[in-house]
Design an enzyme around this catalytic site. Sequence first.
Site, PDB file in Angstrom:
ATOM      1  N   ALA A 133       3.344   7.520  -1.891  1.00  0.00           N
ATOM      2  CA  ALA A 133       4.730   7.051  -1.910  1.00  0.00           C
ATOM      3  C   ALA A 133       5.125   6.748  -3.355  1.00  0.00           C
ATOM      4  O   ALA A 133       4.353   6.968  -4.293  1.00  0.00           O
ATOM      5  CB  ALA A 133       4.886   5.817  -1.026  1.00  0.00           C
ATOM      6  N   GLN A 137      -0.351   4.944  -3.696  1.00  0.00           N
ATOM      7  CA  GLN A 137      -0.937   5.933  -2.802  1.00  0.00           C
ATOM      8  C   GLN A 137      -2.233   5.371  -2.217  1.00  0.00           C
ATOM      9  O   GLN A 137      -2.780   4.397  -2.727  1.00  0.00           O
ATOM     10  CB  GLN A 137      -1.171   7.259  -3.501  1.00  0.00           C
ATOM     11  CG  GLN A 137      -2.212   7.279  -4.572  1.00  0.00           C
ATOM     12  CD  GLN A 137      -2.281   8.660  -5.260  1.00  0.00           C
ATOM     13  OE1 GLN A 137      -1.274   9.380  -5.353  1.00  0.00           O
ATOM     14  NE2 GLN A 137      -3.449   9.034  -5.725  1.00  0.00           N
ATOM     15  N   LYS A 152      -5.507   1.075  -1.394  1.00  0.00           N
ATOM     16  CA  LYS A 152      -4.148   1.326  -1.870  1.00  0.00           C
ATOM     17  C   LYS A 152      -4.088   1.017  -3.363  1.00  0.00           C
ATOM     18  O   LYS A 152      -4.518  -0.055  -3.797  1.00  0.00           O
ATOM     19  CB  LYS A 152      -3.159   0.444  -1.093  1.00  0.00           C
ATOM     20  CG  LYS A 152      -1.701   0.779  -1.350  1.00  0.00           C
ATOM     21  CD  LYS A 152      -0.807   0.016  -0.375  1.00  0.00           C
ATOM     22  CE  LYS A 152       0.655   0.419  -0.496  1.00  0.00           C
ATOM     23  NZ  LYS A 152       1.498  -0.281   0.498  1.00  0.00           N
ATOM     24  N   ASP A 287       9.037  -3.480   9.142  1.00  0.00           N
ATOM     25  CA  ASP A 287       9.061  -2.056   8.815  1.00  0.00           C
ATOM     26  C   ASP A 287       8.285  -1.281   9.874  1.00  0.00           C
ATOM     27  O   ASP A 287       7.466  -0.418   9.556  1.00  0.00           O
ATOM     28  CB  ASP A 287       8.450  -1.845   7.423  1.00  0.00           C
ATOM     29  CG  ASP A 287       8.815  -0.491   6.821  1.00  0.00           C
ATOM     30  OD1 ASP A 287       9.789   0.127   7.300  1.00  0.00           O
ATOM     31  OD2 ASP A 287       8.132  -0.053   5.887  1.00  0.00           O
TER      32      ASP A 287
END
Length: 552
Positions: A133, A137, A152, A287
């Site tokens: 993103a 990543q 991450k 989200d």
Amino acid sequence: MTRLRQLGRLLRITRVFVRHDLDEFVTAIHLFRPYRLLLRMAPWRLFARRNVPRGVRLREALEELGPVFVKFGQMLSTRPDLLPEDIAEELARLQDRVPPFSAEASVRLIEQALGGKLETWFSEFSREPIASASVAQVHIARLHDGAEVAVKVLRPGIESVIERDLELLYLLARLALRYAPPARRFRPVEVVDEFSKTIHDELDLRVESANASRLRANFEGSTLLHVPKVYWDLTRRTVMVLERIHGIPIGNVEGLKAAGIDMRMLAHNGVEIFFTQAFRDGFFHADMHPGNIFVSPEGQYRAVDFGIMGTLGEKDKRYLAENFLAFFNRDYHAVADSHLRAGWVAPGTNLVEFEAAIRTVCEPVFARPIKEISFGRFLLHLFQTARRFNMEVQPQLVLLQKTLFNIEGLGRRLYPDLDLWETAKPYLERWMSEHMGPRAFLKSLRREFPKWWAMLPEIPSLLHESLRRAGETDAAQEARVRELEELRRQLRHQQRRLYFAIAGSGSLIAGAVFLGMGMPVSGVWAWEQLTGWALAAAGAFLLLRGWPRRNP
């Protein structure tokens, strides 16, 4: 140099917007109107896609402008109270996908953050990222104890890119305020402030790790939701290590059915998870789109990506519960009254007009079958109506509305006949009973009683101290009253002296005028002179009366 760079970026934004036939956004900034007119004469303008909806054109333009604008558009999509519905819905489709950065850069960043070679921490490390993103990543790895984890890593240099584009967004917001007065009602600078806070939180992976830990603690041992474990000893500002999640992506409906999962139960569990997060914990995953949810073979939800979370206070929970229950009872007076009692709208609001406005937007909802009624759309209409009556909608409520809207859409995709009210109403009624009825009072009494019992020995001394202070306060107030009375007496005296001084001075002047008007004739005093002497004598008397004395 910075201003030249910003000007170059602004010209590029203008070019992209005009290419996507978004002239109205450029026209709002008067400085770029000549440049817009020049661009409109370009040959490719002959093929402008005016038949494409504006929301689609705006989404495509933001995707072309880059990662920060994509994330800004995603944030705006959570504020349907500020945007037209068609634009908000289209911005929610923005895809935060960018090409991955090199595996060498990932390894270097991880080793710098953890302080050692990669092999020190991981027995295996997949150099090919499974997700990429704009901000970070994700790689898959294995610890030396055999645990499979997701690592991450923040993108290298992403902080400077974000700071540069944030400066540009602030500049655009200020230009909109200056040259587009209608934009003021959207509070553009405050919106960029909100985005700045969100994006800076995403730049510190410890914030996301803390969110995951809190949500995991809230659902410890739950059969409904599993939240991955955070490996805090391997987590830093730029690196986060979590338990790897396995499961069927919730968007793969055919795969879920093939696994024998009860789709009706799965849909209802999603609604229950949402209401549990919102009303029991006041802390919810904001989200929960299909890309962030997986399902175990047993039908348990498994969540990832905890960068965006919402919180609700007790006042927010009560507001939502009261309005949901009143809405489904079609009691619009109760909806309007709850807003007034909670202070969400001004005390002088006309309750009859407010109730009528709510009825106008809510009553058509009931024209549909109850299984098609949308809680999220109800909240959106409620917020839009309340804004007409000067209600400032809180960001956390709008974030919850957007999350609920996503949950509803996901639930009905899994099970088209999902009846949210079947799950939500018992939960809300139980919550209202526990937090607002006699049971809530007794629960509060039990919770507070140990504190009161501990304070009991201190009550006599506290009472004595309060009485002493009250006595001192009374004495001080009496002293202030006496001082005030003395000031009033002196003021009256000064006013009296001023009156005598003005009257005496006036009489003396008048007497002098009369004395100058006539002279004695044959030794006989004229009437003017007699009047003048009388006025002068009266003036002298008045001046003596008003003369300051030592002890007034």
